[in-house]
Design a protein around this motif. Structure first.
Motif, PDB file in Angstrom:
ATOM      1  N   ASN A 372       0.848  -1.195   0.000  1.00 52.07           N
ATOM      2  CA  ASN A 372       0.000   0.000   0.000  1.00 52.07           C
ATOM      3  C   ASN A 372       0.887   1.249   0.000  1.00 52.07           C
ATOM      4  N   PRO A 373       0.733   2.164  -0.951  1.00 53.07           N
ATOM      5  CA  PRO A 373       1.590   3.351  -1.000  1.00 53.07           C
ATOM      6  C   PRO A 373       1.381   4.296   0.177  1.00 53.07           C
ATOM      7  N   ASN A 374       0.257   4.110   0.904  1.00 48.67           N
ATOM      8  CA  ASN A 374      -0.027   4.968   2.053  1.00 48.67           C
ATOM      9  C   ASN A 374       0.235   4.279   3.390  1.00 48.67           C
ATOM     10  N   ASP A 375       0.655   3.005   3.349  1.00 47.87           N
ATOM     11  CA  ASP A 375       0.900   2.253   4.576  1.00 47.87           C
ATOM     12  C   ASP A 375       1.893   1.143   4.261  1.00 47.87           C
ATOM     13  N   ALA A 376       3.148   1.359   4.607  1.00 47.33           N
ATOM     14  CA  ALA A 376       4.193   0.393   4.260  1.00 47.33           C
ATOM     15  C   ALA A 376       4.066  -0.916   5.023  1.00 47.33           C
ATOM     16  N   ASP A 377       3.232  -0.965   6.054  1.00 47.50           N
ATOM     17  CA  ASP A 377       3.009  -2.210   6.780  1.00 47.50           C
ATOM     18  C   ASP A 377       1.975  -3.112   6.101  1.00 47.50           C
ATOM     19  N   ALA A 382       0.432 -12.889  -3.599  1.00 49.46           N
ATOM     20  CA  ALA A 382      -0.520 -13.760  -4.297  1.00 49.46           C
ATOM     21  C   ALA A 382       0.208 -14.862  -5.037  1.00 49.46           C
ATOM     22  N   GLY A 383      -0.479 -15.994  -5.148  1.00 49.89           N
ATOM     23  CA  GLY A 383      -0.071 -17.100  -6.005  1.00 49.89           C
ATOM     24  C   GLY A 383      -1.322 -17.570  -6.719  1.00 49.89           C
ATOM     25  N   ILE A 384      -1.926 -18.654  -6.219  1.00 46.31           N
ATOM     26  CA  ILE A 384      -3.254 -19.059  -6.697  1.00 46.31           C
ATOM     27  C   ILE A 384      -4.304 -18.115  -6.121  1.00 46.31           C
ATOM     28  N   LEU A 385      -4.142 -17.771  -4.820  1.00 44.90           N
ATOM     29  CA  LEU A 385      -5.070 -16.913  -4.080  1.00 44.90           C
ATOM     30  C   LEU A 385      -4.366 -15.614  -3.680  1.00 44.90           C
ATOM     31  N   THR A 386      -5.086 -14.727  -3.000  1.00 45.37           N
ATOM     32  CA  THR A 386      -4.507 -13.462  -2.556  1.00 45.37           C
ATOM     33  C   THR A 386      -4.504 -13.396  -1.021  1.00 45.37           C
ATOM     34  N   TRP A 387      -3.460 -12.758  -0.489  1.00 41.29           N
ATOM     35  CA  TRP A 387      -3.238 -12.672   0.952  1.00 41.29           C
ATOM     36  C   TRP A 387      -2.849 -11.247   1.332  1.00 41.29           C
ATOM     37  N   ARG A 388      -3.154 -10.871   2.588  1.00 39.13           N
ATOM     38  CA  ARG A 388      -2.833  -9.532   3.095  1.00 39.13           C
ATOM     39  C   ARG A 388      -2.146  -9.612   4.443  1.00 39.13           C
ATOM     40  N   SER A 389      -1.140  -8.756   4.608  1.00 34.39           N
ATOM     41  CA  SER A 389      -0.489  -8.578   5.903  1.00 34.39           C
ATOM     42  C   SER A 389      -0.645  -7.127   6.325  1.00 34.39           C
ATOM     43  N   PHE A 396       0.147 -13.317   7.514  1.00 30.52           N
ATOM     44  CA  PHE A 396      -0.713 -13.060   6.362  1.00 30.52           C
ATOM     45  C   PHE A 396      -2.091 -13.672   6.593  1.00 30.52           C
ATOM     46  N   THR A 397      -3.101 -12.952   6.102  1.00 29.82           N
ATOM     47  CA  THR A 397      -4.497 -13.386   6.185  1.00 29.82           C
ATOM     48  C   THR A 397      -5.055 -13.530   4.777  1.00 29.82           C
ATOM     49  N   ILE A 398      -5.824 -14.588   4.557  1.00 28.41           N
ATOM     50  CA  ILE A 398      -6.406 -14.824   3.236  1.00 28.41           C
ATOM     51  C   ILE A 398      -7.448 -13.744   2.913  1.00 28.41           C
ATOM     52  N   THR A 399      -7.459 -13.282   1.673  1.00 28.40           N
ATOM     53  CA  THR A 399      -8.452 -12.270   1.254  1.00 28.40           C
ATOM     54  C   THR A 399      -9.366 -12.770   0.141  1.00 28.40           C
ATOM     55  N   ASP A 434      -6.168 -15.196 -14.123  1.00 27.22           N
ATOM     56  CA  ASP A 434      -6.529 -15.994 -15.293  1.00 27.22           C
ATOM     57  C   ASP A 434      -7.995 -15.846 -15.664  1.00 27.22           C
ATOM     58  N   GLY A 435      -8.769 -15.170 -14.819  1.00 30.51           N
ATOM     59  CA  GLY A 435     -10.185 -14.960 -15.128  1.00 30.51           C
ATOM     60  C   GLY A 435     -10.564 -13.530 -15.372  1.00 30.51           C
ATOM     61  N   GLY A 436      -9.621 -12.588 -15.189  1.00 26.46           N
ATOM     62  CA  GLY A 436      -9.951 -11.194 -15.439  1.00 26.46           C
ATOM     63  C   GLY A 436      -9.236 -10.259 -14.483  1.00 26.46           C
ATOM     64  N   ILE A 437      -9.693  -9.011 -14.466  1.00 27.71           N
ATOM     65  CA  ILE A 437      -9.108  -7.973 -13.612  1.00 27.71           C
ATOM     66  C   ILE A 437     -10.098  -7.638 -12.490  1.00 27.71           C
ATOM     67  N   PHE A 438      -9.582  -7.628 -11.257  1.00 30.04           N
ATOM     68  CA  PHE A 438     -10.381  -7.335 -10.072  1.00 30.04           C
ATOM     69  C   PHE A 438      -9.740  -6.152  -9.338  1.00 30.04           C
ATOM     70  N   LYS A 439     -10.547  -5.488  -8.501  1.00 30.88           N
ATOM     71  CA  LYS A 439      -9.977  -4.424  -7.668  1.00 30.88           C
ATOM     72  C   LYS A 439     -10.591  -4.468  -6.275  1.00 30.88           C
ATOM     73  N   ALA A 440      -9.791  -4.041  -5.299  1.00 27.68           N
ATOM     74  CA  ALA A 440     -10.241  -3.882  -3.915  1.00 27.68           C
ATOM     75  C   ALA A 440     -10.087  -2.416  -3.553  1.00 27.68           C
ATOM     76  N   THR A 441     -11.196  -1.746  -3.308  1.00 24.98           N
ATOM     77  CA  THR A 441     -11.142  -0.313  -2.996  1.00 24.98           C
ATOM     78  C   THR A 441     -10.976  -0.055  -1.508  1.00 24.98           C
ATOM     79  N   ASN A 442     -11.343  -1.033  -0.700  1.00 22.25           N
ATOM     80  CA  ASN A 442     -11.163  -0.924   0.747  1.00 22.25           C
ATOM     81  C   ASN A 442     -10.423  -2.166   1.226  1.00 22.25           C
ATOM     82  N   THR A 443      -9.112  -2.078   1.247  1.00 19.10           N
ATOM     83  CA  THR A 443      -8.304  -3.252   1.619  1.00 19.10           C
ATOM     84  C   THR A 443      -8.260  -3.471   3.121  1.00 19.10           C
ATOM     85  N   ASN A 444      -8.869  -2.559   3.890  1.00 19.89           N
ATOM     86  CA  ASN A 444      -8.838  -2.697   5.354  1.00 19.89           C
ATOM     87  C   ASN A 444      -9.838  -3.722   5.868  1.00 19.89           C
ATOM     88  N   THR A 445     -10.953  -3.873   5.155  1.00 19.14           N
ATOM     89  CA  THR A 445     -12.033  -4.735   5.629  1.00 19.14           C
ATOM     90  C   THR A 445     -12.170  -5.941   4.720  1.00 19.14           C
TER      91      THR A 445
END
Length: 851
Positions: A372-377, A382-389, A396-399, A434-445
């Motif tokens: 995150n450019p606004n939070d270096a922590d 990602a590999g098959i799935l996406t994860w967040r720390s 890391f927590t699965i997203t 492999d299925g398209g483009i996705f976005k997360a606008t609120n990565t906190n929740t």
């Protein structure tokens, strides 16, 4: 000149390939052999089979990706067994465009008007991994967050200027090249780059309307291109199996400043672009803008991706792979001078398990990191799935999950499996999968709405096979790479009903609620209720990556499948019986004569077999026409009239005596790959051919093939089917979804809106402004080609009414061809561009009459 260049490059690649094969560092030699371009397809297959012989071939092993490559490569290879390079394919395409332009006046106009049918969004019913198509690159305009371009594996470059509400394809009529990376010039939002196979980098200075080769830096795919934010002449390119390249003169020349023969990622230090981080087998840092690099120790030699954030410019993260799985996570707090490995013992964040404890993965193909450019922590991997720390990578927590119902039940986001790219723009996270483009606008929740799919409107489905009903209300079901099987109806659009890699599909000839769908290696499913539910159908074997599967044209509930033997079921797959001898290898193709279900043809590579008694006795081997066989088509009214599309230099052969003798049907076909055939049941015996560029038509009234691809993109055509009830031909493409066109009628009409009588081009010669005058209001695409067939200008959607002005002031003097494609037909006009002023007004009757 080009021929000499290609010869020298192949010599160069030969030495590179030999070096890589002799190297003991990497065990998957077949991957380097693929990149080198100097090996026979069969040599690569032999090497890969030896590598996988005693290994697990399940998820994350790479076996699936190899079998996918093998299927495509065997169909696209040349007569001598090699795959043409990308530059060779483009040269062939331009030569063919030149031929089309110079012969346009002598060619009768057919009825082709191809229209896109999608899918460009997903609508899952029973599918377990719905999506649209593979996204391999994302770039966001530094000056406008709503201006985004994406790269699709075989679907080209696409653009949005409204944040993904609408999308426009940018390279439909350039080439079907693989796109692995995209970039927008930070100093000029109208300048784009994309990286392809064979070390090729392309550049557009007109917002993607036209493309030119900028550089040929290596033998491996270009998986990332980055441009110095303060100086657009400084360009870095990551070539996956060939290392990192840098140019300081806008791409005119390139240097190779790191000895690492791998490159996966390149990042600038956020507060100083003179500091550059590069990852390959090692991690490297430059403090002089990329002139020289220092290798930082403390890592293993697996593939690595790099994460940085303006929030703390001295923080640098590295995620590392180990044989496809997660290998380690490292953090630096001193600008990448040294790293500490964080403890993730026993965890695998690159697999399918949302708890992160399984094995396997597909790195580096599916692997990335973004901070995150606004939070270096806040770190995402990602590999098959996406994860967040949220603690700098300590945990890391699965997203996301890759199955929608599972994601919903776990209250996490749905994101299609297999992540190619993660990218932050401000606080918005973009994900290319492999299925398209996705976005997360609120990565906190983290919840079930974590991701929003932005792919709607992007038609990039990679169909292997399609099945078309013979009903007035047409039903088309198609199997595709990574996105399973989906079916289309005019009333409901597209519905996804199977997951995995979708292969051959059949819509029952009497009841369109009954559909069959195969996945990879010949596993079979069936629905009896229009995909409200499905059932697995047990079969007697395992087949090729794409396994032949056919329905009996006369008998209800009777289907056939081709493994090492041909098997027949008379009860929709409940039980099976063998109707052939063991052929020794799995079949590639199987076809049944619609006029006589006792006559069947089957092929394995270049071998062709036939039965005339429904398999009651052993099938007979027929004389080989030449090359490997990509497709078999049987005339609907004559079981002994058969056509085959081959990898031979002659492309197509036709037999009138059941395969005993063959006629060469090469005629005027270009040197593209002949991939699929279908006969019309007209008295003229119309035959359609799908190639990796275009569709062609011939019948008894023509002595050569006619182009039949008006408004069809330059895309690989995987399969052709005709619905005789609605009079249309359907094309399943590998990269641009499903398309349909009116078939050629028995008797061609003579009237058309687009003709020399109704369309005028003047003045000719022209200095600056070419007037296109039409008696009718037309909407269409305008293309300007030079005399060699190179596309110079492309205007995809223009209104031609009365007097349209085409500005040619920026075009050098010479001979050009203007091509106008509309729904009502197309026309090509030769023009001469001069530097003289137009002495006559654009409406001069003298010029019009002499046009």
């Amino acid at each position: 000149m080009i021929t000499n260049f290609l010869y020298m490059k192949r010599l160069q690649l030969l030495f590179v390939g030999l070096f890589l094969i002799c190297s003991s560092i990497y065990s998957q030699h077949y991957l380097e052999m693929i990149d080198s371009g100097t090996y026979l397809v069969e040599e690569i297959i032999t090497e890969a089979n030896a590598y996988f012989a005693n290994k697990d071939k399940g998820r994350g092993s790479g076996y699936k990706q190899f079998k996918r490559w093998e299927y495509i490569a065997k169909r696209l290879m040349t007569e001598d067994g090699y795959l043409p390079t990308s530059t060779e394919r483009i040269e062939t395409l331009e030569n063919f465009n030149a031929y089309l332009n110079t012969t346009a006046a002598n060619r009768v106009q057919l009825t082709d008007n191809w229209q896109e049918l999608g899918p460009d969004s997903w609508n899952a019913t029973t599918s377990w991994n719905p999506g649209v198509g593979r996204i391999t690159g994302i770039a966001i305009d530094a000056n406008n967050p709503n201006h985004i371009i994406i790269g699709a594996n075989t679907g080209g470059v696409w653009k949005t200027v409204d944040g993904g509400v609408t999308w426009t394809p940018l390279s439909d009529y350039f080439s079907n090249l693989h796109v692995y990376s995209v970039t927008i010039d930070p100093q000029d939002s109208n300048t784009y780059y994309f990286g392809s196979t064979n070390g090729l980098i392309y550049k557009s200075v007109d917002g993607g309307a036209t493309w030119n080769l900028l550089a040929d830096v290596s033998n491996s795919l270009i998986n990332k291109i980055v441009i110095n934010p303060n100086n657009s002449d400084i360009i870095f390119a990551s070539s996956q199996n060939a290392g990192m390249y840098v140019s300081i003169d806008g791409g005119a020349s390139w240097n190779y400043p790191i000895s690492d023969s791998r490159c996966y990622d390149i990042e600038f230090k956020p507060d100083n672009p003179n500091i550059v981080y590069v990852s390959g087998s090692g991690f490297h840092k430059s403090i002089d803008g990329g002139t020289s690099f220092t290798t930082i120790t403390g890592f293993s030699n697996g593939p690595k991706m790099i994460g940085v954030s303006p929030d703390d410019a001295n923080r640098v993260y590295v995620v590392e792979a180990n044989n496809g799985s997660f290998g380690g996570f490292y953090s630096s707090t001193n600008g990448g001078d040294s790293f500490s490995e964080l403890d993730h013992t026993g965890r695998n964040y690159f697999g399918y398990d949302t708890a992160g404890y399984d094995s396997g993965g597909q790195a580096p193909r599916d692997m990335d990191i973004a901070v995150n450019p606004n939070d270096a922590d806040e770190v995402h991997i990602a590999g098959i799935l996406t994860w967040r720390s949220t603690d700098g990578g300590a945990s890391f927590t699965i997203t996301s999950d890759w199955v929608p119902s599972a994601a919903q039940s776990e209250n996490i986001g749905y994101c299609h499996a297999d992540v190619d790219i993660l990218l932050f723009d401000e606080s918005v996270l973009y994900v290319g999968t492999d299925g398209g483009i996705f976005k997360a606008t609120n990565t906190n929740t983290i919840d079930a709405n974590y991701y929003t799919d932005l792919t709607s409107g992007i038609g990039i489905r990679q169909f292997y096979k399609i099945g078309v009903s013979q009903t007035a209300n047409v039903v088309v079901s198609g199997g595709s790479q990574d996105n399973g099987s989906s079916f289309y109806t005019q009333s409901n659009g597209w519905i996804d009903w199977l997951g995995a890699d979708g292969m051959e599909n059949i819509v029952d000839k009497n009841n369109t609620d009954i559909m069959y769908g195969m996945i990879q290696f010949g596993s079979l499913y069936r629905t009896d209720n229009g995909a409200n539910s499905y059932q697995y159908v047990s079969t007697p074997g395992q087949g090729n990556w794409v396994t032949p599967f056919e329905q009996d044209p006369l008998l209800q509930n009777t289907v056939y499948v081709g493994y090492r033997r041909v098997y027949k079921s008379t009860n929709k797959g409940t039980t099976w019986s063998s109707i052939s001898q063991d052929f020794g290898s799995n079949l590639d193709n199987l076809k049944i004569a619609s006029s006589d279900n006792q006559v069947m043809y089957a092929s394995i590579d270049g071998l062709l077999y036939k039965t005339e008694d429904g398999g009651a006795t052993n099938w007979t081997q027929l004389p080989a026409p030449g090359g490997s066989i990509n497709s078999i088509a049987i005339n609907p009214t004559n079981p002994n009239k058969v056509a085959v599309a081959t990898t031979s230099g002659n492309k197509v052969f036709v037999s009138d005596d059941g395969g005993q003798t063959w006629q060469n049907y090469k005629f005027n076909l270009p040197n593209f790959s002949a991939l699929c055939l279908v006969w019309d049941r007209s008295e003229n015996e119309g035959l359609y051919l799908g190639m990796n560029y275009g569709i062609f038509y011939i019948d008894t009234t023509f002595s050569e093939w006619q182009p039949f691809f008006n408004n069809l993109p330059n895309v690989i055509v995987s399969e052709l089917e005709i619905n005789y009830e609605d009079g249309k031909i359907y094309a399943g493409t590998y990269g641009r979804g499903l398309w349909a066109s009116p078939a050629v009628p028995e008797i061609l009409g003579t009237s058309t809106f687009v003709s020399e009588e109704n369309i005028k081009f003047y003045p000719n010669p022209v200095a600056e402004e070419l007037i296109i005058s039409s008696k009718f209001r037309l909407e269409g695409a305008l293309r300007l080609f030079d005399i060699t067939g190179k596309l110079i200008k492309y205007l995809p959607s223009e209104i031609i009414e009365k007097k349209y002005v085409l500005n040619l002031s920026d075009v050098s003097k010479g001979v050009y061809f203007v091509r106008l494609n509309t729904k009502q037909g197309y026309i090509t006009k030769k023009i001469v561009k001069t530097t003289f002023l137009n002495f006559f007004h654009a409406s001069s009757s003298h010029l019009e009459n002499n046009n």
